[in-house]
Write a protein that holds these residues in place. Structure first.
Motif, PDB file in Angstrom:
ATOM      1  N   PHE A   1      91.165  20.325  68.873  1.00 11.74           N
ATOM      2  CA  PHE A   1      90.298  21.066  70.318  1.00 11.74           C
ATOM      3  C   PHE A   1      91.560  21.630  71.211  1.00 11.74           C
ATOM      4  O   PHE A   1      92.346  21.083  71.238  1.00 11.74           O
ATOM      5  CB  PHE A   1      89.575  19.853  70.827  1.00 11.74           C
ATOM      6  CG  PHE A   1      88.415  19.383  70.015  1.00 11.74           C
ATOM      7  CD1 PHE A   1      87.504  20.164  69.563  1.00 11.74           C
ATOM      8  CD2 PHE A   1      88.535  18.208  69.184  1.00 11.74           C
ATOM      9  CE1 PHE A   1      86.311  19.765  68.793  1.00 11.74           C
ATOM     10  CE2 PHE A   1      87.628  17.860  68.383  1.00 11.74           C
ATOM     11  CZ  PHE A   1      86.461  18.702  68.022  1.00 11.74           C
ATOM     12  N   PHE A   2      91.081  22.903  71.690  1.00  8.94           N
ATOM     13  CA  PHE A   2      91.976  23.354  72.824  1.00  8.94           C
ATOM     14  C   PHE A   2      91.274  24.418  73.653  1.00  8.94           C
ATOM     15  O   PHE A   2      91.864  24.878  74.612  1.00  8.94           O
ATOM     16  CB  PHE A   2      93.011  24.119  72.097  1.00  8.94           C
ATOM     17  CG  PHE A   2      92.438  25.420  71.381  1.00  8.94           C
ATOM     18  CD1 PHE A   2      92.686  26.573  71.809  1.00  8.94           C
ATOM     19  CD2 PHE A   2      91.969  25.136  70.113  1.00  8.94           C
ATOM     20  CE1 PHE A   2      92.192  27.651  71.102  1.00  8.94           C
ATOM     21  CE2 PHE A   2      91.609  26.163  69.325  1.00  8.94           C
ATOM     22  CZ  PHE A   2      91.610  27.648  69.872  1.00  8.94           C
ATOM     23  N   ASP A   3      89.760  24.524  73.445  1.00 14.84           N
ATOM     24  CA  ASP A   3      89.097  25.421  74.384  1.00 14.84           C
ATOM     25  C   ASP A   3      87.574  25.032  74.397  1.00 14.84           C
ATOM     26  O   ASP A   3      87.298  23.940  74.154  1.00 14.84           O
ATOM     27  CB  ASP A   3      89.287  26.798  73.838  1.00 14.84           C
ATOM     28  CG  ASP A   3      88.487  27.048  72.266  1.00 14.84           C
ATOM     29  OD1 ASP A   3      88.036  26.224  71.901  1.00 14.84           O
ATOM     30  OD2 ASP A   3      88.848  28.163  71.811  1.00 14.84           O
TER      31      ASP A   3
ATOM     32  N   TYR B   1     107.080  24.263  70.720  1.00 17.97           N
ATOM     33  CA  TYR B   1     105.659  24.244  70.249  1.00 17.97           C
ATOM     34  C   TYR B   1     105.146  25.739  70.504  1.00 17.97           C
ATOM     35  O   TYR B   1     104.448  25.960  69.524  1.00 17.97           O
ATOM     36  CB  TYR B   1     104.817  23.188  71.316  1.00 17.97           C
ATOM     37  CG  TYR B   1     105.175  22.098  71.342  1.00 17.97           C
ATOM     38  CD1 TYR B   1     104.080  21.015  70.352  1.00 17.97           C
ATOM     39  CD2 TYR B   1     106.001  21.185  71.698  1.00 17.97           C
ATOM     40  CE1 TYR B   1     104.191  19.676  70.173  1.00 17.97           C
ATOM     41  CE2 TYR B   1     106.323  19.554  71.328  1.00 17.97           C
ATOM     42  CZ  TYR B   1     105.069  19.209  70.595  1.00 17.97           C
ATOM     43  OH  TYR B   1     105.263  17.767  70.410  1.00 17.97           O
ATOM     44  N   LEU B   2     105.370  26.394  71.584  1.00 17.10           N
ATOM     45  CA  LEU B   2     104.960  27.636  71.648  1.00 17.10           C
ATOM     46  C   LEU B   2     105.116  28.534  70.579  1.00 17.10           C
ATOM     47  O   LEU B   2     104.605  29.512  70.090  1.00 17.10           O
ATOM     48  CB  LEU B   2     105.261  28.387  72.943  1.00 17.10           C
ATOM     49  CG  LEU B   2     104.711  27.769  74.183  1.00 17.10           C
ATOM     50  CD1 LEU B   2     105.222  28.057  75.498  1.00 17.10           C
ATOM     51  CD2 LEU B   2     103.171  27.712  74.317  1.00 17.10           C
ATOM     52  N   ASP B   3     106.587  28.505  70.034  1.00 17.28           N
ATOM     53  CA  ASP B   3     106.981  29.320  68.761  1.00 17.28           C
ATOM     54  C   ASP B   3     106.509  28.874  67.566  1.00 17.28           C
ATOM     55  O   ASP B   3     106.502  29.619  66.528  1.00 17.28           O
ATOM     56  CB  ASP B   3     108.564  29.174  68.744  1.00 17.28           C
ATOM     57  CG  ASP B   3     109.238  29.809  69.989  1.00 17.28           C
ATOM     58  OD1 ASP B   3     108.535  30.651  70.632  1.00 17.28           O
ATOM     59  OD2 ASP B   3     110.387  29.465  70.159  1.00 17.28           O
ATOM     60  N   ALA B   4     105.598  27.813  67.577  1.00 18.72           N
ATOM     61  CA  ALA B   4     105.128  27.042  66.101  1.00 18.72           C
ATOM     62  C   ALA B   4     103.832  28.250  65.772  1.00 18.72           C
ATOM     63  O   ALA B   4     103.032  28.640  66.485  1.00 18.72           O
ATOM     64  CB  ALA B   4     104.665  25.851  66.284  1.00 18.72           C
TER      65      ALA B   4
ATOM     66  N   GLY C   1     103.088  25.518  61.276  1.00 23.03           N
ATOM     67  CA  GLY C   1     104.272  25.074  61.871  1.00 23.03           C
ATOM     68  C   GLY C   1     104.095  23.385  62.061  1.00 23.03           C
ATOM     69  O   GLY C   1     105.166  22.983  62.897  1.00 23.03           O
ATOM     70  N   THR C   2     103.361  22.780  61.501  1.00 23.82           N
ATOM     71  CA  THR C   2     103.340  21.470  61.356  1.00 23.82           C
ATOM     72  C   THR C   2     103.416  20.924  59.925  1.00 23.82           C
ATOM     73  O   THR C   2     102.968  21.405  59.146  1.00 23.82           O
ATOM     74  CB  THR C   2     102.125  20.653  62.182  1.00 23.82           C
ATOM     75  OG1 THR C   2     100.996  21.008  61.601  1.00 23.82           O
ATOM     76  CG2 THR C   2     101.963  21.197  63.541  1.00 23.82           C
TER      77      THR C   2
ATOM     78  N   ALA D   1      98.742  23.820  67.762  1.00 21.46           N
ATOM     79  CA  ALA D   1     100.061  24.421  68.542  1.00 21.46           C
ATOM     80  C   ALA D   1     100.044  25.733  68.360  1.00 21.46           C
ATOM     81  O   ALA D   1     100.660  26.539  68.971  1.00 21.46           O
ATOM     82  CB  ALA D   1     101.082  23.527  68.308  1.00 21.46           C
ATOM     83  N   GLY D   2      99.816  26.069  66.979  1.00 24.11           N
ATOM     84  CA  GLY D   2      99.996  27.533  66.577  1.00 24.11           C
ATOM     85  C   GLY D   2      98.971  28.565  67.255  1.00 24.11           C
ATOM     86  O   GLY D   2      99.183  29.533  66.942  1.00 24.11           O
ATOM     87  N   LEU D   3      97.937  27.958  67.801  1.00 26.65           N
ATOM     88  CA  LEU D   3      97.134  29.007  68.711  1.00 26.65           C
ATOM     89  C   LEU D   3      97.231  28.746  70.034  1.00 26.65           C
ATOM     90  O   LEU D   3      96.545  29.453  70.896  1.00 26.65           O
ATOM     91  CB  LEU D   3      95.664  28.242  68.414  1.00 26.65           C
ATOM     92  CG  LEU D   3      95.294  28.379  67.096  1.00 26.65           C
ATOM     93  CD1 LEU D   3      93.687  27.801  66.840  1.00 26.65           C
ATOM     94  CD2 LEU D   3      95.166  29.561  66.344  1.00 26.65           C
ATOM     95  N   ILE D   4      98.233  28.512  70.710  1.00 29.00           N
ATOM     96  CA  ILE D   4      98.618  28.034  72.068  1.00 29.00           C
ATOM     97  C   ILE D   4      99.994  29.064  72.529  1.00 29.00           C
ATOM     98  O   ILE D   4     100.904  28.713  71.947  1.00 29.00           O
ATOM     99  CB  ILE D   4      98.651  26.630  72.255  1.00 29.00           C
ATOM    100  CG1 ILE D   4      97.629  25.561  72.200  1.00 29.00           C
ATOM    101  CG2 ILE D   4      99.154  26.536  74.061  1.00 29.00           C
ATOM    102  CD1 ILE D   4      97.698  24.367  72.647  1.00 29.00           C
TER     103      ILE D   4
END
Length: 351
Positions: A171-173, A210-213, A217-218, A320-323
Motif C-alpha cells: 500500500f502507498f496511495d 530506495y528511490l532508485d529501486a 529491486g527487492t 519502493a519501485g513505485l515511489i
C-alpha cells in the motif's frame, strides 16, 4: 473516513505508520500523528529507559494518539508493557505476540492491543487472547514476511475473525486504501512509504537507494537472519544471495551482531538466551535461525543509521519501485485521503 480503527485508536484517518526499527523514532511517529494517522514508535532496538524517553519525546511533539511497538519475546516485555500503561500510551502493537498475561496487563489498563499476523491461524489465536485488532501483512511487505500476497491473505483473515483488520503489504496511495476497505479492512499500514518522507530521519543516501529501486529491486531471502525477509537488492544482499550467506562466516557475523545488540538494548546474556529460546518455540525456528536472529537489527542499523548502503540491510516493500518523491507525512496523508475520496466518488460510493 471513520472506521473501527479510527474509533478504536482515536486517530482521524485509517492510515497507520508501522513500527520500523531504527526508522520509527519520535520524529516520524509524531509527524504521522499530527497529520491524522496512527504513528507507531519502534522500541525493539531501544532499552526500556530509552523507550520511555522516546515516548516522552513523542508527547513533546504531539498531543495526538500514537502507539508503541513491542517485541513479544523480549525478556522484559512485561516491564515494557507496564511502562506503556504508566506513560498512558493508547496503543500497543506487537511484531510477535507475547505471552497471554501481557495482553491482560494491557487490556486491564485500557490499552488497545494490535498484534501483527502473517497467517489466518495467528489471527485466530490472538483474537481468542483478546486482541483489539490485527495487522495483516502480505508477502509484498518489507522485512520479515510470508509468501501469501495481501490480496489473498487479507480476505482470509477478515472472514476468520470479528476484529478490526489493518491491511499491510503493497500500500502507498488512496487507491490502495479503497481496495483494502473493499476487502473488508478498516485501515492500511505502510512502512516503506513513510520511510520515504521528508519527516523520516533516514540518511539521504539511503532514501536515494530506495528511490532508485525498480519494481524488481527487492528480494526475499533467509540469508540475513535465517528467516525470510524482503529487502532491497544492495551489494551486500546480492553477495549473500550469490552464495556468501551460509557457513561459519554467517555464524561469526551473527555472534558479533548479538554482542552489539546486547549492548544496544541493555540485555544480559541470560536474557539473550531466554529470548532466543522463546523465539525458537513461538516461531518454530531452527537452532541456526535462532543463532542468526541478531543479524537483522544490527544490519538494519548499519544502513538506516550509519547510512552504509553497501554493507547494510535495507528492509523494503515492493512498493519502493513505485515511489519517486519525499513528501511530508502531512502531504502524504492528505493526498491519500483525497485520492481515496476521489476513487470512492468514481465508483459511486461515499466517504
Amino acid at each position: 473516513m471513520r472506521t473501527r480503527i479510527t474509533e478504536l485508536t482515536g486517530v482521524r484517518y485509517p492510515i497507520v505508520q508501522t513500527g520500523m526499527g531504527w526508522v520509527s523514532g519520535p520524529e516520524l511517529t509524531s509527524a504521522t500523528a499530527n497529520a491524522g494517522g496512527l504513528g507507531i514508535l519502534a522500541s525493539g532496538t531501544l532499552s526500556k529507559d530509552e523507550m520511555v524517553a522516546a515516548i516522552r519525546a513523542v508527547k513533546e511533539r504531539t498531543d495526538k494518539p500514537f502507539g508503541v511497538n513491542l517485541v513479544g519475546t523480549a525478556p522484559d516485555v512485561e516491564e515494557r508493557a507496564a511502562a506503556l500503561v504508566a506513560e498512558q500510551v493508547p496503543v500497543a502493537s506487537f511484531a510477535m505476540a507475547p505471552k497471554q498475561r501481557v495482553f491482560g496487563l494491557l487490556k486491564d489498563a485500557g490499552v488497545a492491543i494490535i498484534p501483527s499476523v502473517g497467517a489466518r491461524r495467528h489471527a485466530e489465536k490472538v483474537a481468542a487472547w483478546g486482541a483489539d485488532a490485527v495487522l495483516v501483512q502480505g508477502g509484498e511487505g518489507g522485512g520479515h514476511t510470508g509468501a501469501v500476497p495481501t490480496s489473498l491473505l487479507l480476505p482470509q483473515v477478515v472472514d476468520a475473525v470479528d476484529l478490526p483488520v489493518i491491511a499491510a503489504g503493497g500500500f502507498f496511495d488512496g487507491r490502495g486504501l479503497v481496495a483494502a476497505m473493499a476487502y473488508g479492512a478498516d485501515a492500511i499500514a505502510m512502512g516503506t512509504r513513510f520511510l520515504l518522507t521528508a519527516d523520516s530521519t533516514v540518511p539521504p543516501q539511503v532514501k536515494q537507494a530506495y528511490l532508485d529501486a525498480g519494481v524488481d529491486g527487492t528480494v526475499v531471502t533467509d540469508l540475513i537472519d535465517g528467516v525470510p525477509q524482503r529487502v532491497l537488492r544492495t551489494p551486500l544482499v546480492e553477495q549473500l544471495v550469490a552464495g556468501g550467506g551460509r557457513g561459519p562466516r554467517a555464524l561469526v557475523r551473527s555472534v558479533r551482531s548479538a554482542v552489539a545488540l546486547k549492548r544496544q538494548v541493555g540485555s544480559s546474556w541470560p536474557d539473550i538466551v531466554r529470548q532466543g529460546l522463546a523465539m525458537r518455540t513461538q516461531r518454530q525456528l531452527s537452532l541456526r535461525q535462532v543463532l542468526m536472529a541478531a543479524n537483522t537489527p544490527m544490519m538494519i542499523r548499519t544502513g538506516m543509521v550509519d547510512g552504509r548502503v553497501d554493507v547494510g540491510s535495507l528492509a523494503s516493500g515492493q512498493v519502493a519501485g513505485l515511489i519517486d518523491e519525499l513528501p511530508t507525512c502531512a502531504e502524504l496523508i492528505d493526498r491519500i485521503v483525497a485520492e481515496a475520496e476521489k476513487t470512492l466518488a468514481r465508483l459511486g460510493g461515499a466517504p
